[in-house]
Scaffold this motif. Sequence first.
Motif: not given
Length: 138
Positions: A18-45
């Motif tokens: 999760a840290d890799f995708y949020t810190k390096l690939m521009g995703f934001d966390i939309t839900f977080e538990a110790d066993w599951y993290v949902s990520l979203r990268r906003g914008g037009d698409l």
Amino acid sequence: MLSSFYPVIATDRVRETADFYTKLMGFDITFEADWYVSLRRGGDLPYELAILDHTHPTIPKGYRNKVTGLLLNFEVDDVDAEWERLVVREGLTPTLEIRSEDFGQRHFIVTDPSGVLIDVITEIPPAEQYADRFVTNG
């Protein structure tokens, strides 16, 4: 009617992935538990991605394995700038050095903490032998 589609990475390294995708690939966390993290990268698409502990009971028995063989393509405007950012400045180790391909891509590959291949791509004009293989939606 399909309302959403996104990959879920099964891993034993939920936090690091999760840290890799949020810190390096521009995703934001939309839900977080110790066993599951949902990520979203906003914008037009907008893009979505999830990370799941591979041992979680929501995965049927017999399928609780860590991810293998997954390649995620990230198409960008300037692959050379991303090389500079991710490899030179952030220190990621390239699995495939930056190069131009005859089939119409300039790209490089790194891996995330779970072993997923991240192919960073900018489309370039293809060589003549590949030019007529592209399908256009008129």
